[in-house]
Design an enzyme around this catalytic site. Sequence first.
Site, short mmCIF file in Angstrom:
data_model
loop_
_atom_site.label_atom_id
_atom_site.label_comp_id
_atom_site.label_asym_id
_atom_site.label_seq_id
_atom_site.Cartn_x
_atom_site.Cartn_y
_atom_site.Cartn_z
N ASN A 125 48.58 43.24 43.81
CA ASN A 125 49.69 43.40 42.87
C ASN A 125 50.88 43.97 43.65
O ASN A 125 50.89 45.15 44.01
CB ASN A 125 49.27 44.36 41.75
CG ASN A 125 50.40 44.61 40.77
OD1 ASN A 125 51.41 43.91 40.76
ND2 ASN A 125 50.24 45.63 39.94
N LYS A 153 53.90 44.47 42.75
CA LYS A 153 54.81 45.28 41.93
C LYS A 153 56.28 44.94 42.27
O LYS A 153 56.56 43.82 42.69
CB LYS A 153 54.49 46.77 42.10
CG LYS A 153 53.02 47.08 41.78
CD LYS A 153 52.73 48.56 41.73
CE LYS A 153 51.26 48.78 41.41
NZ LYS A 153 50.92 50.21 41.29
N HIS A 173 48.98 46.40 32.45
CA HIS A 173 49.02 47.40 33.52
C HIS A 173 49.57 48.71 32.96
O HIS A 173 50.47 48.72 32.12
CB HIS A 173 49.88 46.91 34.68
CG HIS A 173 49.68 47.70 35.94
ND1 HIS A 173 50.27 48.92 36.14
CD2 HIS A 173 48.94 47.44 37.06
CE1 HIS A 173 49.92 49.39 37.33
NE2 HIS A 173 49.10 48.50 37.91
N GLU A 226 51.54 50.81 34.06
CA GLU A 226 52.98 51.01 34.23
C GLU A 226 53.75 50.26 33.15
O GLU A 226 54.81 50.74 32.70
CB GLU A 226 53.39 50.53 35.64
CG GLU A 226 52.84 51.44 36.73
CD GLU A 226 52.85 50.79 38.11
OE1 GLU A 226 52.45 51.47 39.07
OE2 GLU A 226 53.24 49.61 38.23
N GLU A 244 41.57 50.52 35.94
CA GLU A 244 42.45 51.30 36.81
C GLU A 244 42.64 52.69 36.21
O GLU A 244 43.41 52.86 35.26
CB GLU A 244 43.82 50.62 36.95
CG GLU A 244 43.79 49.33 37.73
CD GLU A 244 45.20 48.91 38.14
OE1 GLU A 244 45.39 48.60 39.32
OE2 GLU A 244 46.09 48.92 37.29
N GLY A 252 48.39 54.92 42.95
CA GLY A 252 49.50 55.35 43.81
C GLY A 252 49.47 56.81 44.17
O GLY A 252 50.42 57.32 44.76
N SER A 305 44.09 53.16 44.28
CA SER A 305 44.01 53.62 45.67
C SER A 305 42.77 53.08 46.39
O SER A 305 42.11 53.78 47.16
CB SER A 305 44.02 55.16 45.73
OG SER A 305 45.24 55.66 45.21
#
Length: 691
Positions: free
Chosen positions: A448, A450, A535, A537, A607, A613, A653
Amino acid sequence: MMSGRKIQWACVNVCRMVVALTFILSGFVKAVDPLGTQYKIHDYLAAAGMADIVPDVVTLGLSVLLAAVEFSMGVFLLFAIHRRTVSRLMLAFMVVMTPLTLWLALTDPVKDCGCFGDAVVLTNWETFAKNVVLLVCTFVIFRRPMMMVRFISKTNQWIILNYTVLFILVSSVYCLYYLPVLDFRPYHVGADIKKGMEIPDGAEQPQFETTFILEKNGTRKEFTVDNYPDSTWTFVDSKTVQTAAGYVPEIHDFYMQTLDGEEDVTDKILDEEGYTFLLISPHIEQADDLNFGDIDVIYEYCMDHGYSFRCLTASNEDAIQRWRDITGAEYEFLHADETTLKTVIRSNPGLMLLKHGVVLWKWSHNDLPDLDENAPRLEDTVYGTVKQESFTETVTEIVLWFMLPLLLLTFADRMWAWTGWLRKKKNSNKRYQRLNKKNMRKKIVAGNWKMNMNLQEGVALAKELNEALTADKPNCDVIICTPFIHLASVAQILDKDVIGLGAENCADKEKGAYTGEVSAEMVKSTGAQYVILGHSERRGYYGETSEILKEKTLLALKNGLKVIFCIGESLEEREANKQNEVVKAELEGSVFNLTAEEFKNIVIAYEPIWAIGTGKTATSEQAEEIHAYIRSIIAEKYGEDVANETSILYGGSCKASNAPELFAKEDIDGGLIGGASLKATDFKGIIDAWK
């Protein structure tokens, strides 16, 4: 029409075959004739003025080592073992050898390079041309080593590596102790020496040209016979050069003469109707005298039965006398050419049996015939006729000695590995069955990107990944999900059989006045096959709810896209031990409305938001626990079969260092990778965890 990638693949593998087979042939003919290779090394040292400096034991060691290196590298290249290392060694070898053979071609210190021993004799210029071709081929291989196709699995390569080295070293030692198993020289068993010395009628004769140097009125000029001037010119000098070699018989330097040099007995001995034993020793002062007793017994046998027995050597009379003093030799000694004797037999001393000039048998001093006073006459033994040797049968036997043990060892290795795997896995029948079910599911590593990289950077990364994974096929499905601006361009680059393409999002509307949105239909039109939805985010920054994600999922599936659906809990929810409730609610709110058939196009990506991150990673046990829970609630909704077919990825991660441990878990089927997917080497490191 073949694509550029396929052309490169074909070129690499054709070059690989050319180089491998050349090195195998070159190394093998050296290995079966280590003394011949030693003599050639000595010729090179003599040309460099170093023949008296380097001892024979060193040149013999170099002979065996050179044969082993060439043969082994050829086999390693043929089987694509340690592809990068071997291709570099091959290139380095040719970078050294090509200029060396150019020097040989220009200066001509030796007439034959000895690359293929006596099997294939090349001139120095032919050798240089051959090395230029090999240099080009090794450079092609060096540029794309991973395009070489393996003929044997990586786990079995140790068998090929170790057995190849052992085989070629043992072959050299065997041929050194006895005689070369393949004899390419003109004095091989069955050869008619006298016939080999004949020059056919009408054969081309050597050509010579004489140049005359004359002077007149202080001026010197060169003339030939055709333009010789009048008598007013004064003769100064002349020179004659050979312009054409003419016919050279296969055997042209074989002679036998008495020690005083007054009588050439070559024809006399070759014309003898009876049996003649020739003890061959180029340098009798260096001959091995451990078996002189057996030699004397054979001499006595010859005397009892009326056979001839002589010794040929290039040594002087002092050395001959020392041999007589040590061994008590009573047989006749004759002089012959040193180089010829080294060519006749690769043993010092060696024994050859002739009859009317035909070579019947040859023996090393380590393997002399058992002929004593009780032995019958030669006519009544196998030695009375030419030794029956078939070149084809010998070559076949050698190939079988090399290939058959490799096949058996490989088969045994595979069987042992398989039975060991069965023993280990069947210790727990439930675990064994679950692993079998895992093998039914797709293993996936998805990247991904991003909001990273401009168009040019994205295209460059896609190219790099495509080349790397085409050359080294992955053991899993690989997907890269890119920003919208990359999709169409990247789709043109990727090999769809190697890397899938996906978008990072799509709209919850089919079409219309929704400025800035990109519909599922638009995504599909670029060539993409996947889309990431849900996702964290998108949920956190843009307020995407379960209802919005339900609409996006339906539109994605309607347009033929497969959905990578993300779920996961926050740190607060994890600390409150609510992760199971969170992921279940996210599934129920957005995808559990689908039919079982539709759900087969869903890939779940777990996730943990607290690990995205941050550098933090759920332990493999934590990840496995929640993955197993997710599979259980899918089974509750759609049944065991659908649950066992659904791929569940871990994101958060994930990197090359922890991917093997994570991917080894029964319910973890791969990863959704963020930052580590932005560098080809990092991303491939994670992909290779499946290997």
